[in-house]
Design an enzyme around this catalytic site. Structure first.
Site, PDB file in Angstrom:
ATOM      1  N   GLU A 141       6.854   6.156  -7.265  1.00 47.24           N
ATOM      2  CA  GLU A 141       6.072   7.137  -7.998  1.00 47.24           C
ATOM      3  C   GLU A 141       6.799   8.467  -8.065  1.00 47.24           C
ATOM      4  OE1 GLU A 141       1.557   5.948  -7.949  1.00 47.24           O
ATOM      5  OE2 GLU A 141       2.184   6.833  -6.064  1.00 47.24           O
ATOM      6  N   CYS A 154       8.511  16.041  -8.383  1.00 42.40           N
ATOM      7  CA  CYS A 154       8.564  15.510  -7.019  1.00 42.40           C
ATOM      8  C   CYS A 154       9.131  14.098  -7.099  1.00 42.40           C
ATOM      9  CB  CYS A 154       7.121  15.515  -6.473  1.00 42.40           C
ATOM     10  SG  CYS A 154       6.965  14.840  -4.831  1.00 42.40           S
ATOM     11  N   CYS A 161       9.124   3.913   3.180  1.00 44.90           N
ATOM     12  CA  CYS A 161       9.822   4.730   4.173  1.00 44.90           C
ATOM     13  C   CYS A 161       9.878   3.950   5.470  1.00 44.90           C
ATOM     14  CB  CYS A 161       9.077   6.056   4.387  1.00 44.90           C
ATOM     15  SG  CYS A 161       9.947   7.184   5.499  1.00 44.90           S
ATOM     16  N   CYS A 165       5.327   8.244  10.244  1.00 42.90           N
ATOM     17  CA  CYS A 165       4.518   9.421  10.591  1.00 42.90           C
ATOM     18  C   CYS A 165       3.044   9.025  10.486  1.00 42.90           C
ATOM     19  CB  CYS A 165       4.847  10.575   9.653  1.00 42.90           C
ATOM     20  SG  CYS A 165       6.592  11.007   9.707  1.00 42.90           S
ATOM     21  N   CYS A 168       0.856   9.762   7.270  1.00 40.09           N
ATOM     22  CA  CYS A 168       1.453   9.547   5.942  1.00 40.09           C
ATOM     23  C   CYS A 168       1.238   8.123   5.443  1.00 40.09           C
ATOM     24  CB  CYS A 168       2.950   9.862   5.984  1.00 40.09           C
ATOM     25  SG  CYS A 168       3.772   9.523   4.415  1.00 40.09           S
ATOM     26  N   GLY A 226       9.798   8.247   0.787  1.00 39.34           N
ATOM     27  CA  GLY A 226      11.046   8.031   1.501  1.00 39.34           C
ATOM     28  C   GLY A 226      11.588   9.226   2.247  1.00 39.34           C
ATOM     29  N   SER A 258      13.303  17.592   1.391  1.00 36.91           N
ATOM     30  CA  SER A 258      12.374  17.649   2.527  1.00 36.91           C
ATOM     31  C   SER A 258      12.696  16.522   3.502  1.00 36.91           C
ATOM     32  CB  SER A 258      10.938  17.497   2.012  1.00 36.91           C
ATOM     33  OG  SER A 258      10.040  17.412   3.092  1.00 36.91           O
ATOM     34  N   SER A 280       9.623  19.015   7.663  1.00 37.44           N
ATOM     35  CA  SER A 280       8.239  18.616   7.944  1.00 37.44           C
ATOM     36  C   SER A 280       7.997  18.825   9.434  1.00 37.44           C
ATOM     37  CB  SER A 280       8.040  17.148   7.569  1.00 37.44           C
ATOM     38  OG  SER A 280       8.181  17.005   6.180  1.00 37.44           O
ATOM     39  N   LEU A 281       7.526  20.008   9.779  1.00 40.49           N
ATOM     40  CA  LEU A 281       7.403  20.352  11.203  1.00 40.49           C
ATOM     41  C   LEU A 281       6.074  19.821  11.777  1.00 40.49           C
ATOM     42  CD1 LEU A 281       8.870  21.827  13.499  1.00 40.49           C
ATOM     43  CD2 LEU A 281       7.599  23.886  12.873  1.00 40.49           C
ATOM     44  N   HIS A 282       4.985  20.331  11.281  1.00 36.92           N
ATOM     45  CA  HIS A 282       3.630  19.803  11.560  1.00 36.92           C
ATOM     46  C   HIS A 282       3.108  19.976  12.982  1.00 36.92           C
ATOM     47  CE1 HIS A 282       4.142  18.295   7.599  1.00 36.92           C
ATOM     48  NE2 HIS A 282       4.777  17.188   7.917  1.00 36.92           N
ATOM     49  N   ASN A 357      -3.993  15.247   3.062  1.00 32.79           N
ATOM     50  CA  ASN A 357      -4.566  14.371   2.043  1.00 32.79           C
ATOM     51  C   ASN A 357      -5.030  13.088   2.697  1.00 32.79           C
ATOM     52  OD1 ASN A 357      -3.727  15.976  -0.279  1.00 32.79           O
ATOM     53  ND2 ASN A 357      -1.670  15.417   0.410  1.00 32.79           N
ATOM     54  N   CYS A 400       0.908  14.483  -1.927  1.00 29.42           N
ATOM     55  CA  CYS A 400       1.900  14.263  -0.884  1.00 29.42           C
ATOM     56  C   CYS A 400       1.389  13.228   0.099  1.00 29.42           C
ATOM     57  CB  CYS A 400       2.098  15.521  -0.066  1.00 29.42           C
ATOM     58  SG  CYS A 400       3.089  16.723  -0.857  1.00 29.42           S
TER      59      CYS A 400
END
Ligand code: SAH
Ligand code: SF4
Length: 435
Positions: A141, A154, A161, A165, A168, A226, A258, A280-282, A357, A400
């Site tokens: 996508e 994007c 992937c 995570c 995700c 990915g 990213s 992508s720290l989070h 999300n 995302c």
């Protein structure tokens, strides 16, 4: 093809098994050049070198290859030519040599969804590659997010992937392989086709038209499916093709890669692609980040931040973006906001807060709006602009971490989410260029 270790370590939908810790790293063993293709192959999305190689293979003499490749390059990347007939300054002889062996085909757009806010999501099917995708063609996508001052595309770098995570959706997808440079660049070409963004072409009805005459796609973010730095060779090549001044012509300062933190590849990305970096720290503590981004067990926060300080070309004019997904009761306290700014001290940084999300089966909730505002205020008071990603394309599930391309599953999930009234939030259009 997934290895045994990958299969056994993969979590099911949403749940991380206590007995089987999630995989923290697996370099996909499928290299794009090993993919099997039959019949004529497309020249769209190739590097200049690869294009020269194709010319050499059909017998174009070496002394002519550079010039001929330059002509083709112009037609493909500046004019958006979709057939050799359009190439008025290319000799008939060469066109005849190319026809039958090569095409200017793009990957197939299986589905296009247009949001009320102008966001467009394309489900794109790549040409079949033999046994790796059961000869069906992998689907990925790609999302286009227009805004007043930019149009952001994007793009995906892998099918699925290999990382897992815990928040995700993409990480739960089974079929995983690297996309070739050609497949990555083709996403931009498809976007320009669909937006009528080539000389002499007109945009589709209802499309957002940039007021200042700028390009429809001005920015690229590698934030689709990915982990780009597990496919670093093809990502570097793709950035090169997309930013070529005599071709697609995007500024490297407007191309952001990213990563969940594949530290050893930062240097190459900086030196060879000269792209902007987003992390992508989070989480601000290793124990929590180990859970959210399992790769952290291999490259903990300290090493990750050091690699950011060392990122080639980093400066106040070229800041690193830190992405922080807002998970209710997990990582969203005032203390964590303060720790975040403390950790980033000394690093030229931007911070992007991303509303989580949700997807069916996910075990997290998005932080309440007041919490996000409070968190953002602490970050802002410490001197960082802290844009919260504006929800975009919520009516078409263009979010995302929600991208997951197995068509049937996507449709089923999309239906479910729509039925449950869960909106897709968060693909954003701000804060990823040189502003
Ligand atoms: N693999 C890369 C790039 C693709 S993910 C990476 O992890 O950085 C793009 C961004 O979406 C990342 O910041 C990722 O953490 C975020 N993301 C993933 N799932 C999400 C979700 N459910 N809600 C919000 N953001 C999510
Ligand atoms: Fe992969 Fe990025 Fe999703 Fe993690 S957040 S599973 S690295 S796509």
């Amino acid at each position: 093809m997934a290895t045994a270790s990958f299969d056994t370590a993969r979590r099911g939908d949403g749940a991380v098994s206590a007995a089987q810790p999630p995989a923290i790293e697996k370099t996909p063993e499928i290299r794009s050049e090993a993919l099997e293709t039959t019949g004529p192959t497309s020249l769209v999305g190739l590097t200049r070198e690869a294009l020269k190689g194709r010319l050499a293979a059909i017998g174009v003499p070496e002394r002519e290859q550079r010039m001929r490749a330059g002509q083709l390059w112009h037609w493909i990347n500046v004019r958006g030519a979709a057939s050799f007939d359009e190439m008025t300054n290319v000799s008939k002889v060469l066109k005849n040599q190319l026809a039958g062996i090569h095409t200017l085909d793009r990957p197939e757009v299986v589905n296009e969804q247009v949001s009320r806010d102008g966001t467009r999501k394309w489900l794109i099917r790549m040409p079949p590659t033999g046994k790796h995708d059961h000869n069906r063609g992998a689907e990925i996508e790609c999302v286009y997010i227009p805004a007043n001052d930019r149009g952001t595309l994007c793009v995906s770098s892998q099918v699925g992937c290999t990382l897992t995570c815990s928040f995700c959706h993409t990480g739960t997808q089974r079929l995983v392989r690297n996309l070739s440079c050609q497949e990555i660049v083709s996403q931009l070409v498809v976007a320009r086709d669909r937006l009528g963004d080539w000389p002499g072409k007109t945009p589709p009805k209802g499309a957002f038209v940039p007021v200042d005459g700028s390009r429809f796609v001005s920015n690229i973010v590698f934030m689709g499916m990915g982990e780009p730095l597990y496919n670093v060779d093809n990502v570097i090549d793709a950035v090169g093709v997309m930013s070529d001044h005599e071709g697609l012509g995007l500024s490297r300062r407007r191309i952001t890669v990213s990563t969940s933190g594949v530290v050893p590849q930062f240097e190459r990305l900086g030196l060879e692609a000269n792209a902007m970096l987003a992390i992508s720290l989070h989480a601000v503590r290793d124990d929590l980040r180990n859970e959210l981004v399992p790769l952290n067990r291999k490259y903990p926060i300290r090493d990750l931040l050091q690699a950011c300080r060392d990122y080639p070309g980093v400066s106040n004019a070229r800041r690193i973006t830190f992405e922080y997904v807002m998970l209710k009761g997990v990582n969203d306290s005032d203390a964590e906001a303060r720790e975040l700014v403390r950790l980033l001290k000394g690093i030229p940084a931007k911070i992007n807060l991303i509303p989580f999300n949700p997807w069916p089966g996910s075990k997290y909730e998005c932080s309440d709006w007041e919490r996000i505002e409070r968190f953002s205020e602490i970050v802002f008071n410490a001197g960082y602009a802290s844009p919260v990603r504006t929800p975009r394309g919520r009516d078409i599930l263009a979010a995302c971490g929600q991208l997951k391309s197995e068509t049937e599953k996507l449709r089923a999930r999309a239906r479910l989410m729509l039925e449950e009234g869960i909106g897709a939030e968060g693909v954003f259009a701000a804060g990823h260029d040189d502003d």
